[in-house]
Design an enzyme around this catalytic site. Sequence first.
Site, mmCIF file in Angstrom:
data_model
loop_
_atom_site.group_PDB
_atom_site.id
_atom_site.type_symbol
_atom_site.label_atom_id
_atom_site.label_comp_id
_atom_site.label_asym_id
_atom_site.label_seq_id
_atom_site.Cartn_x
_atom_site.Cartn_y
_atom_site.Cartn_z
ATOM 1 C CG HIS A 199 -13.204 25.410 -7.404
ATOM 2 N ND1 HIS A 199 -12.045 25.530 -6.681
ATOM 3 C CD2 HIS A 199 -12.835 25.483 -8.724
ATOM 4 C CE1 HIS A 199 -11.020 25.663 -7.515
ATOM 5 N NE2 HIS A 199 -11.469 25.665 -8.752
ATOM 6 C CG ASP A 201 -13.636 22.473 -10.688
ATOM 7 O OD1 ASP A 201 -12.768 21.723 -10.221
ATOM 8 O OD2 ASP A 201 -13.385 23.447 -11.422
ATOM 9 C CD1 TRP A 224 0.714 -0.492 2.977
ATOM 10 C CD2 TRP A 224 -1.339 -0.061 3.728
ATOM 11 N NE1 TRP A 224 0.758 -0.582 4.330
ATOM 12 C CE2 TRP A 224 -0.489 -0.314 4.825
ATOM 13 C CE3 TRP A 224 -2.656 0.228 3.964
ATOM 14 C CZ2 TRP A 224 -0.934 -0.276 6.154
ATOM 15 C CZ3 TRP A 224 -3.090 0.273 5.286
ATOM 16 C CH2 TRP A 224 -2.234 0.012 6.354
ATOM 17 C CG ASN A 225 1.649 2.951 -2.843
ATOM 18 O OD1 ASN A 225 2.828 2.647 -2.717
ATOM 19 N ND2 ASN A 225 0.845 2.340 -3.710
HETATM 20 MN MN MN Z 1 -10.742 22.349 -10.715
#
Ligand code: MN
Length: 258
Positions: free
Chosen positions: A79, A75, A61-62
Amino acid sequence: MGLALDLIAALADGRLRVVDLTNTLSPDFPVIVLPEEFGQCAPFRMEQVSRYDADGPAWYWNQITMNEHTGTHFDAPVHWVTGRDLPDNTVDAVPPEHFMAPVVVIDIVAEAAADADFVLTRAFLEDWEARNGPIPPRHWIALRTDWHKRVGTAAYLNLREDGAHSPGPDAGAMEFLVHDRDCFGLAVETVGTDAGQGSTFDPPLPAHAILHGNGRYGLQCLRNLDQLPVRGAVIVAAPLKIQGGSGSPLRVFAIHES
Ligand code: MN
């Protein structure tokens, strides 16, 4: 068997096709570059924790880190400052019914190839409708530019001394799509829904300002829009459920009849 199982049957027997619209998250995938006085978008980073070794003998795993707007991403209305006071404006509040919506694909490949700063206008969209029929309500508007074919080259961000150069809409196009066509959102292959030079537009960055101020969504850094029909496909895009998040990397795919 019922609609949900009919869907699976149609996928299994090939009547429906799935197109992956996602770029691979990797440390070298380009991210948007803002003027240097602003905070910047972090690229994708991955650090290995274990790989069947002393730190984890049976598992791999990371740790990963990135910006909410790194790679193929969603988005949310929050945002942008224009959407900051809207209800349900963060990624964790997106209603699950919004994870799927139909898409109209508008091909601006030739225009973008001829002029990296091609500006999508209301007049262009009205001419497109005269040739292709009206844009139906509550559809993603996907701008096919073939820009994804530039990934891995400097021509993707296309940075010059005066900033990025990539196609995008003006305010008139966005007002038309949001108010006259009730679009669900804008989906692009470039690094932002706005043109590379969109900060010079009036108002600045009109795609962000008008989409998010009206509760609509953005999808960026898509690929394979060239594999979709002009109409008839459905996009599946479910952002990560980040508490109060402004956006999120995600897997995006489309389903359409073969
Ligand atoms: Mn964006």
